[in-house]
Design a protein around this motif. Sequence first.
Motif, PDB file in Angstrom:
ATOM      1  N   ARG A  41       0.854  -1.181   0.000  1.00 47.64           N
ATOM      2  CA  ARG A  41       0.000   0.000   0.000  1.00 47.64           C
ATOM      3  C   ARG A  41       0.891   1.232   0.000  1.00 47.64           C
ATOM      4  NH1 ARG A  41      -4.443  -0.275   4.301  1.00 47.64           N
ATOM      5  NH2 ARG A  41      -5.371  -1.565   2.674  1.00 47.64           N
ATOM      6  N   VAL A  42       0.543   2.212  -0.849  1.00 44.37           N
ATOM      7  CA  VAL A  42       1.344   3.429  -1.002  1.00 44.37           C
ATOM      8  C   VAL A  42       0.594   4.601  -0.374  1.00 44.37           C
ATOM      9  CG1 VAL A  42       2.478   4.985  -2.626  1.00 44.37           C
ATOM     10  CG2 VAL A  42       2.338   2.532  -3.142  1.00 44.37           C
ATOM     11  N   HIS A  43       1.303   5.362   0.484  1.00 46.76           N
ATOM     12  CA  HIS A  43       0.729   6.532   1.140  1.00 46.76           C
ATOM     13  C   HIS A  43       1.435   7.795   0.638  1.00 46.76           C
ATOM     14  CE1 HIS A  43      -1.144   3.875   4.189  1.00 46.76           C
ATOM     15  NE2 HIS A  43      -0.025   3.196   4.095  1.00 46.76           N
ATOM     16  N   TYR A  44       0.639   8.837   0.404  1.00 51.44           N
ATOM     17  CA  TYR A  44       1.189  10.168   0.119  1.00 51.44           C
ATOM     18  C   TYR A  44       0.750  11.049   1.278  1.00 51.44           C
ATOM     19  CZ  TYR A  44       2.279  14.543  -2.265  1.00 51.44           C
ATOM     20  OH  TYR A  44       2.801  15.777  -2.594  1.00 51.44           O
ATOM     21  N   GLY A  45       1.678  11.311   2.198  1.00 56.71           N
ATOM     22  CA  GLY A  45       1.278  11.980   3.426  1.00 56.71           C
ATOM     23  C   GLY A  45       0.359  11.068   4.221  1.00 56.71           C
ATOM     24  N   PHE A  46      -0.836  11.555   4.560  1.00 59.59           N
ATOM     25  CA  PHE A  46      -1.796  10.751   5.311  1.00 59.59           C
ATOM     26  C   PHE A  46      -2.807  10.049   4.397  1.00 59.59           C
ATOM     27  CE2 PHE A  46      -0.447  14.079   8.310  1.00 59.59           C
ATOM     28  CZ  PHE A  46      -0.024  13.281   9.375  1.00 59.59           C
ATOM     29  N   LEU A  47      -2.680  10.231   3.101  1.00 52.53           N
ATOM     30  CA  LEU A  47      -3.658   9.686   2.167  1.00 52.53           C
ATOM     31  C   LEU A  47      -3.195   8.354   1.576  1.00 52.53           C
ATOM     32  CD1 LEU A  47      -4.530  12.930   0.139  1.00 52.53           C
ATOM     33  CD2 LEU A  47      -5.870  11.892   1.985  1.00 52.53           C
ATOM     34  N   VAL A 239      10.163   7.564  -0.343  1.00 47.13           N
ATOM     35  CA  VAL A 239      10.507   8.355  -1.522  1.00 47.13           C
ATOM     36  C   VAL A 239      10.336   9.835  -1.199  1.00 47.13           C
ATOM     37  CG1 VAL A 239      10.014   8.807  -3.950  1.00 47.13           C
ATOM     38  CG2 VAL A 239       9.688   6.499  -3.021  1.00 47.13           C
ATOM     39  N   ASP A 240      11.399  10.628  -1.375  1.00 46.09           N
ATOM     40  CA  ASP A 240      11.335  12.079  -1.205  1.00 46.09           C
ATOM     41  C   ASP A 240      11.090  12.735  -2.555  1.00 46.09           C
ATOM     42  OD1 ASP A 240      11.882  11.866   1.512  1.00 46.09           O
ATOM     43  OD2 ASP A 240      14.053  11.917   1.184  1.00 46.09           O
ATOM     44  N   LEU A 241       9.959  13.424  -2.684  1.00 44.07           N
ATOM     45  CA  LEU A 241       9.619  14.141  -3.908  1.00 44.07           C
ATOM     46  C   LEU A 241       9.884  15.632  -3.697  1.00 44.07           C
ATOM     47  CD1 LEU A 241       6.203  12.356  -4.517  1.00 44.07           C
ATOM     48  CD2 LEU A 241       8.382  11.799  -5.599  1.00 44.07           C
ATOM     49  N   TRP A 242       9.860  16.380  -4.791  1.00 42.49           N
ATOM     50  CA  TRP A 242      10.017  17.827  -4.663  1.00 42.49           C
ATOM     51  C   TRP A 242       8.861  18.413  -3.853  1.00 42.49           C
ATOM     52  CZ3 TRP A 242      14.226  20.470  -5.127  1.00 42.49           C
ATOM     53  CH2 TRP A 242      15.238  20.045  -5.995  1.00 42.49           C
ATOM     54  N   ILE A 243       7.699  17.794  -3.994  1.00 43.45           N
ATOM     55  CA  ILE A 243       6.541  18.217  -3.198  1.00 43.45           C
ATOM     56  C   ILE A 243       6.072  17.014  -2.388  1.00 43.45           C
ATOM     57  CG2 ILE A 243       4.196  19.139  -3.254  1.00 43.45           C
ATOM     58  CD1 ILE A 243       4.841  20.425  -5.921  1.00 43.45           C
ATOM     59  N   GLY A 244       6.370  17.004  -1.107  1.00 40.66           N
ATOM     60  CA  GLY A 244       5.918  15.934  -0.241  1.00 40.66           C
ATOM     61  C   GLY A 244       6.766  14.677  -0.337  1.00 40.66           C
ATOM     62  N   SER A 245       6.236  13.600   0.225  1.00 43.82           N
ATOM     63  CA  SER A 245       6.942  12.321   0.225  1.00 43.82           C
ATOM     64  C   SER A 245       5.929  11.184   0.161  1.00 43.82           C
ATOM     65  CB  SER A 245       7.812  12.177   1.480  1.00 43.82           C
ATOM     66  OG  SER A 245       7.002  12.214   2.640  1.00 43.82           O
ATOM     67  N   MET A 246       6.410  10.015  -0.285  1.00 44.22           N
ATOM     68  CA  MET A 246       5.562   8.839  -0.379  1.00 44.22           C
ATOM     69  C   MET A 246       6.218   7.690   0.379  1.00 44.22           C
ATOM     70  SD  MET A 246       4.240   8.955  -4.346  1.00 44.22           S
ATOM     71  CE  MET A 246       2.793   7.967  -3.989  1.00 44.22           C
ATOM     72  N   VAL A 247       5.371   6.812   0.939  1.00 45.63           N
ATOM     73  CA  VAL A 247       5.862   5.633   1.652  1.00 45.63           C
ATOM     74  C   VAL A 247       5.088   4.419   1.153  1.00 45.63           C
ATOM     75  CG1 VAL A 247       6.127   4.490   3.877  1.00 45.63           C
ATOM     76  CG2 VAL A 247       6.475   6.962   3.705  1.00 45.63           C
ATOM     77  N   MET A 248       5.807   3.365   0.819  1.00 44.18           N
ATOM     78  CA  MET A 248       5.178   2.111   0.434  1.00 44.18           C
ATOM     79  C   MET A 248       5.417   1.091   1.540  1.00 44.18           C
ATOM     80  SD  MET A 248       5.596  -0.190  -3.031  1.00 44.18           S
ATOM     81  CE  MET A 248       7.099  -1.043  -2.565  1.00 44.18           C
ATOM     82  N   ASP A 249       4.321   0.543   2.078  1.00 43.73           N
ATOM     83  CA  ASP A 249       4.403  -0.416   3.175  1.00 43.73           C
ATOM     84  C   ASP A 249       3.926  -1.782   2.727  1.00 43.73           C
ATOM     85  OD1 ASP A 249       5.329   1.193   5.378  1.00 43.73           O
ATOM     86  OD2 ASP A 249       3.374   2.196   5.343  1.00 43.73           O
TER      87      ASP A 249
END
Length: 263
Positions: A41-47, A239-249
């Motif tokens: 599952r991939v999260h972008y911030g809290f989403l 993953v660090d993006l230019w805008i925000g970050s993503m996490v895959m768990d």
Amino acid sequence: MKKFLIGIGILSVLSTGFIALNAYRRVPNNSFGPGEHIEYRVHYGFLNAAEAIVDVSPTLYKVNDRPCYRVNVDGRTVGAFDLVTRVRDTWRSYIDTSAILPQKFYTNLQENSYRKEENITFNHEANTVKAEERTEKDVFNVPDNVHDLISGYYFLRTIDFNKISSGQVIEVPAFYDDTVYNMKVRYRGKDVVKTKQGKINVIKLNPVLPPGNAMFKQEESIRIFVSDDTNKVPVKVEVDLWIGSMVMDLKRNEGLKQPLKFY
């Protein structure tokens, strides 16, 4: 005596030809096999942003006269992300069971209005790659033991990281989108990470990104935490993006060589 020497010469030529036709490397593999199933599952911030499923078929397939694992990777956006950027992507690789090399690679990309479907055939004896839907002119020369995106990842799982120094870069030649490039991954040693299932011992890897990338902040903006065991499966990716970050768990798994050891 002359006939004997001629016979030896003929046998030498035949054996040389036999070796050339069977020049595939052999890669010891104790990390994965048929029936492996992993969900992320991939999260972008809290989403919740996306989901991915990685499947190794329970049966083997014969491709180019070689026994192969069939590996499917399916990715899709979910929730609010699906309303903004709809993604339904499928990648499929037929990976030689003894050489851990691709024999065929299939992509079906559906990203908003963008569509791409393609079948790629690898010829490791001739070191060429060809898209089935194209003409003979569209044959690409590739280096020895070239990978696709999926097989390159599975090959990395066969590496004994205990024999690699921290900071060392592993390079794997790969072919994708009509381009040959080097997949570079830097080994960053070992650590412990916290997941929803508990803490787990991991191997830390950084894919080395080309400088000037429009999406990522820096060269090593992707951090992959791989289980430090026989399986060597990613349990977390940051993953660090230019805008925000993503996490895959890691969400769910079954069919691994050994159970993951959380504590």
